[in-house]
Scaffold this motif. Structure first.
Motif, PDB file in Angstrom:
ATOM      1  N   UNK A 190      -4.072 -15.561  79.531  1.00 65.27           N
ATOM      2  CA  UNK A 190      -4.832 -14.928  80.123  1.00 65.27           C
ATOM      3  C   UNK A 190      -5.003 -13.557  80.286  1.00 65.27           C
ATOM      4  N   UNK A 191      -3.561 -13.137  80.314  1.00 62.73           N
ATOM      5  CA  UNK A 191      -3.433 -11.611  80.151  1.00 62.73           C
ATOM      6  C   UNK A 191      -4.015 -11.057  78.710  1.00 62.73           C
ATOM      7  N   UNK A 192      -3.667 -11.908  77.545  1.00 64.13           N
ATOM      8  CA  UNK A 192      -3.783 -11.498  76.414  1.00 64.13           C
ATOM      9  C   UNK A 192      -5.526 -11.234  76.076  1.00 64.13           C
ATOM     10  N   UNK A 193      -6.329 -12.028  76.919  1.00 62.96           N
ATOM     11  CA  UNK A 193      -7.599 -12.156  76.800  1.00 62.96           C
ATOM     12  C   UNK A 193      -8.176 -10.702  77.569  1.00 62.96           C
ATOM     13  N   UNK A 194      -7.332 -10.339  78.531  1.00 61.45           N
ATOM     14  CA  UNK A 194      -7.792  -9.004  79.118  1.00 61.45           C
ATOM     15  C   UNK A 194      -7.593  -7.743  78.393  1.00 61.45           C
ATOM     16  N   UNK A 195      -6.732  -7.896  77.439  1.00 68.93           N
ATOM     17  CA  UNK A 195      -6.304  -6.831  76.369  1.00 68.93           C
ATOM     18  C   UNK A 195      -5.515  -5.670  77.008  1.00 68.93           C
TER      19      UNK A 195
ATOM     20  N   UNK B  51       7.033 -23.402  82.923  1.00 69.03           N
ATOM     21  CA  UNK B  51       6.752 -22.534  81.702  1.00 69.03           C
ATOM     22  C   UNK B  51       5.339 -22.693  80.897  1.00 69.03           C
ATOM     23  N   UNK B  52       4.865 -23.800  80.938  1.00 70.37           N
ATOM     24  CA  UNK B  52       3.394 -24.253  80.567  1.00 70.37           C
ATOM     25  C   UNK B  52       2.522 -23.343  81.075  1.00 70.37           C
ATOM     26  N   UNK B  53       2.638 -23.361  82.510  1.00 75.34           N
ATOM     27  CA  UNK B  53       1.678 -22.709  83.224  1.00 75.34           C
ATOM     28  C   UNK B  53       1.789 -20.984  83.001  1.00 75.34           C
ATOM     29  N   UNK B  54       3.009 -20.768  82.780  1.00 77.76           N
ATOM     30  CA  UNK B  54       3.214 -19.118  82.700  1.00 77.76           C
ATOM     31  C   UNK B  54       2.691 -18.768  81.315  1.00 77.76           C
ATOM     32  N   UNK B  55       2.837 -19.609  80.462  1.00 76.01           N
ATOM     33  CA  UNK B  55       2.443 -19.372  78.894  1.00 76.01           C
ATOM     34  C   UNK B  55       0.797 -19.254  79.072  1.00 76.01           C
ATOM     35  N   UNK B  56       0.488 -20.022  79.922  1.00 79.79           N
ATOM     36  CA  UNK B  56      -1.224 -20.239  80.045  1.00 79.79           C
ATOM     37  C   UNK B  56      -1.562 -18.754  80.554  1.00 79.79           C
ATOM     38  N   UNK B  57      -0.786 -18.353  81.388  1.00 78.07           N
ATOM     39  CA  UNK B  57      -0.961 -16.822  82.229  1.00 78.07           C
ATOM     40  C   UNK B  57      -0.839 -15.719  81.122  1.00 78.07           C
ATOM     41  N   UNK B  58       0.114 -16.063  80.250  1.00 77.09           N
ATOM     42  CA  UNK B  58       0.064 -14.992  78.964  1.00 77.09           C
ATOM     43  C   UNK B  58      -1.178 -15.049  78.374  1.00 77.09           C
TER      44      UNK B  58
END
Length: 355
Positions: free
Chosen positions: A239-244, A230-237
């Motif tokens: 990343x997606x947020x940064x891409x807008x 879950x830590x890694x998937x939240x880090x992926x979240x």
């Protein structure tokens, strides 16, 4: 007067959480398992339901809400977590109305609980899948009442959300998904209105999940198993947020998932909430709550559960006044959701979040 208004606002957030979860379930259910709905279909769907003159049968809730109601009522009547009582409620609810969309694995647990007369409410789930337990999202989809019940006692939130999950989901991914969903609702409840910092919101969840996912001496990991999923998937979240707004639905599906496994749906629900705090290019609604449901459903896959989880977080943050009444009236048992929210609020310490 300011304190009275603040307390009333928090009561509205409790209502928003429970009604929000119900609506995500009811409105997302027609699209579950179908190919990703096109923009025009979903726009027409929400536009039609928003028509105040529309008269159609209630959109029924599924097992998501059926089990959420059981969790809430058990906490309300027992004034705390009681594993046997909650397990009994799950089983009685299922056998009274078995056609709510329950999965076969959880109904096997219910059958075993009934056969053993609830002697040990955790054993049937623990023995599933050769002792590995289920990592589905069935525990996360129903955990919203725990976040409300533990509003003022965060110390018990992690343990209570995990314990409610273990009745049916004994896999780390299953019960930690419920913990993460509960934490997300809790954070939303405690975030002052219009002061959401999306990055800090996710970073706070990452910090908490690093501690929660840290293996204890009793945890036995399988070869190659990553304890910090879950830590890694939240880090992926993040990343997606940064891409807008450039992130497509297909990319969300590929990178987060839209499936019945908890680790491939809970982070997706959280991302849906965050993504919808700002306008989404192909969603016409200016209402943030409605936009959350619309976006979550538009991802396809396990639409009712992802929309329900996203809706509970959004409802907890925006409050029930942000949930369009014209949509609420089409969902089965919305008055029951409000009643349970009010009962849970009466058991809590009704202080507003610090501004």
């Amino acid at each position: 007067m300011a304190m009275v208004e603040a307390v009333e606002m928090m009561a509205g957030r409790f209502r928003g959480c429970m009604v929000g979860a119900l609506m995500g379930d009811c409105l997302g259910a027609p699209f579950e398992g179908e190919p990703r709905a096109t923009r025009s279909i979903l726009q027409s769907y929400f536009r039609r339901l928003s028509d105040p003159d529309l008269k159609v049968p209630y959109k029924q809730y599924t097992d998501d809400t059926a089990m959420t109601r059981c969790v809430a009522q058990s906490l309300i009547e027992k004034k705390g977590f009681d594993a046997k009582d909650m397990a009994r409620r799950f089983v009685k609810e299922y056998y009274a109305e078995p056609k709510r969309g329950y999965g076969s694995n959880v109904t096997d647990v219910f059958a075993a609980l009934r056969a053993t007369k609830f002697r040990d409410p955790y054993s049937p789930a623990a023995f599933q899948f050769n002792g590995r337990g289920s990592y589905g999202n069935g525990a996360a989809m129903r955990v919203a009442p725990v976040a409300l019940f533990c509003y003022a006692t965060k110390a018990g939130l992690v343990d209570t959300s995990r314990d409610t999950a273990l009745i049916t989901h004994a896999n780390r991914l299953g019960y930690n998904g419920a913990v993460l969903q509960c934490l997300a609702i809790y954070e939303a409840l405690h975030t002052p209105t219009n002061k959401l910092d999306s990055v800090k919101f996710i970073e706070s969840l990452i910090t908490k999940m690093k501690e929660i996912e840290k293996p204890s001496e009793d945890d036995i990991l399988y070869e190659g198993e990553d304890p910090y999923v879950y830590v890694k998937r939240l880090e992926k979240v993040l990343e997606l947020m940064e891409r807008g707004d450039s992130v497509s639905r297909e990319q969300v599906e590929d990178e987060l998932g839209v499936y019945i496994s908890a680790h491939m749906s809970v982070p997706t629900a959280i991302y849906s909430f965050i993504r919808a705090t700002s306008p989404v290019a192909d969603i016409e609604s200016e209402n943030e709550y409605q936009r959350t449901l619309h976006f979550a459903i538009s991802l396809g896959g396990d639409t009712d559960t992802i929309a329900s989880m996203a809706g509970s977080i959004a409802g907890a943050y925006y409050g029930v006044t942000k949930i369009p009444g014209n949509l609420q009236k089409h969902c089965e048992a919305s008055s029951d959701a409000i009643k349970q929210a009010d009962d849970l609020f009466s058991l809590s310490d009704p202080k507003p979040p610090a501004s």
